[in-house]
Design an enzyme around this catalytic site. Structure first.
Site, PDB file in Angstrom:
ATOM      1  N   TRP A  30      -1.005  10.884   2.791  1.00 32.04           N
ATOM      2  CA  TRP A  30      -1.560  10.942   1.434  1.00 32.04           C
ATOM      3  C   TRP A  30      -2.815  11.805   1.540  1.00 32.04           C
ATOM      4  CZ3 TRP A  30      -5.614   7.329  -0.753  1.00 32.04           C
ATOM      5  CH2 TRP A  30      -5.719   7.453  -2.141  1.00 32.04           C
ATOM      6  N   ASP A  57      -3.247   0.958   5.730  1.00 37.40           N
ATOM      7  CA  ASP A  57      -3.267   1.155   4.284  1.00 37.40           C
ATOM      8  C   ASP A  57      -1.988   0.540   3.724  1.00 37.40           C
ATOM      9  OD1 ASP A  57      -3.385   1.997   1.693  1.00 37.40           O
ATOM     10  OD2 ASP A  57      -3.637   4.133   2.131  1.00 37.40           O
ATOM     11  N   LYS A 107      -0.283  -0.860  -7.912  1.00 36.97           N
ATOM     12  CA  LYS A 107       1.160  -0.647  -8.055  1.00 36.97           C
ATOM     13  C   LYS A 107       1.876  -1.971  -8.334  1.00 36.97           C
ATOM     14  CE  LYS A 107      -0.298   3.110  -5.969  1.00 36.97           C
ATOM     15  NZ  LYS A 107      -0.420   4.469  -6.392  1.00 36.97           N
TER      16      LYS A 107
END
Ligand code: LMR
Length: 400
Positions: free
Chosen positions: A134, A215, A250
């Site tokens: 990312w 993460d 999310k």
């Protein structure tokens, strides 16, 4: 008078992911499809408000509590539920209280607070991220004063995870490198390690004295809340100290509310309490106190077992729709006899698929077909639905 301080500044490029939304919105074509930012969309192309979120919001509004500051470390019950969610409620770490959890501004805020802590408190200066990763991982480290290096993860020639190369690179890192790992639903590739591979990675971290920063922004989007936390739980069973960045952006569709958490695992409760003082200092200097609303929503759900079950069902429905769209895309590509078999999409997990499209192919998708994806070839599967999947497949086939 012109200010000489700014005289030689040139503009930096827009964020490669977030800038896609603006381009998509500005596109007048009705056939357009947004496969850019990782944000859940339902069958109608809308980000739904979950039922559990709506109910919690109504309750919060009825309570009409004053808008005071909350503790710098966040709502205590929220922090406690986060730990239980990532480690499991019967985990030794939770029982022994040797981890500290701090409510943060989304997963990004958790990463920033964690890298600040390791830099300022422990003197860590080198960070490593997967290749690819990312893109914001690298910027977060860089802007926090780290030198950034990478470890190989994905082989572009084979289109597969390259575990051997990953181990080689991890083994070559200097001691005390802060290594960002994707706990599940690797962003952007969608390929995760198996449990035995995670175990090998943990052994390398122990031998090489590396520091893991896991993460976990997509817990619940691969197989389930418990299953997706397996990597974190393997680390929890090791004797290592490590960090976890987690997020409800999310899993609760609470993107704009910035609801995340940083958890740091220490040796003892005393050490965790000491670390909490450092984290409070980092939080204070960055943003002072975390925002309240989103965390209260999550807290209301996670402190009520019935609502937690309802949330898990709503999360499962999102996960299953994504799985269905992965298969639909692959089947459409086969049906139209596209030059490439797209069934690899069904072997990737989470919101994303790494397609192998070149930046030029991605540019053609946008200019000729109004389909927006990240230029590294990442697509967000959530943008697909029964209405647009055939169009997307046809467009993909046209640029292959
Ligand atoms: C993504 O990767 O698209 C998401 O994590 C959103 C973001 O902030 O980039």
């Amino acid at each position: 008078m012109t200010d000489p301080i700014f005289a030689n500044i040139t503009a930096v490029p827009d964020d490669p992911i977030l800038s896609l939304t603006g381009k998509f919105l500005a596109d007048p074509r009705s056939c357009k499809v947004n496969l850019g930012v990782g944000m859940y969309l339902d069958e109608n192309g809308k980000t739904p408000v979950l039922n559990v979120v709506r109910e919690a919001k109504e309750e919060i509004l009825r309570e009409n509590s004053p808008h005071t500051y909350i503790p710098q470390t966040g709502l205590p019950q929220y922090d406690q539920r986060v730990q239980e969610l990532i480690f499991g409620s019967d985990s030794e770490i939770v029982r022994s209280k040797r981890a500290v959890t701090v409510q943060t501004l989304g997963g990004t805020g958790a990463l920033k607070l964690g890298v600040d802590l390791m830099h300022w408190t422990c003197g860590i200066n080198l960070g490593a991220t997967s290749k690819p990763t990312w893109t914001n991982h690298n910027d977060i480290l860089r802007l926090a004063g780290y030198e950034v290096t990478g470890y190989r993860y994905y082989n572009t020639d084979t289109g597969c995870l390259d575990f051997q190369a990953m181990c080689e690179d991890l083994n070559a890192l200097p001691e005390k490198t802060l290594v960002i790992l994707h706990a599940c639903c690797h962003n952007p590739t969608g390929y995760d390690l198996s449990l035995s591979q995670w175990q090998e990675v943990i052994d390398i971290f122990r031998q090489r004295h590396l520091i893991a920063f896991l993460d976990m922004a997509y817990q619940g989007f691969k197989e389930g809340l418990h299953e997706d936390a397996q990597a974190v739980r393997l680390f929890a069973q090791s004797d290592l100290n490590f960090l976890v960045a987690s997020s409800f952006s999310k899993s609760f569709n609470l993107y704009g509310e910035r609801v995340g958490a940083l958890t740091v695992v220490a040796q003892s409760q005393a050490q965790a309490l000491c670390l909490a003082t450092h984290l409070k200092m980092c939080a204070r200097a960055n943003y002072s106190n975390p925002p309240t609303f989103g965390a209260r929503i999550v807290e209301k759900v996670l402190t009520n077992p019935d609502k937690t079950l309802e949330w898990e069902k709503e999360l499962a429905a999102m996960r299953n729709r994504i799985l269905k769209m992965r298969k639909a895309l692959a089947d459409e590509m086969s049906a139209i006899k596209a030059k490439r078999d797209f069934h690899f999409v069904t072997r990737q997990a989470g919101m994303f698929s790494f397609t192998g499209f070149t930046p030029e192919q991605v540019d053609r998708l946008a200019s000729e077909f109004g389909i927006y994806a990240v230029r590294n070839g990442r697509i967000c599967i959530c943008g697909l639905n029964d209405t647009n999947v055939a169009y997307v497949a046809k467009s993909f086939a046209a640029v292959l």
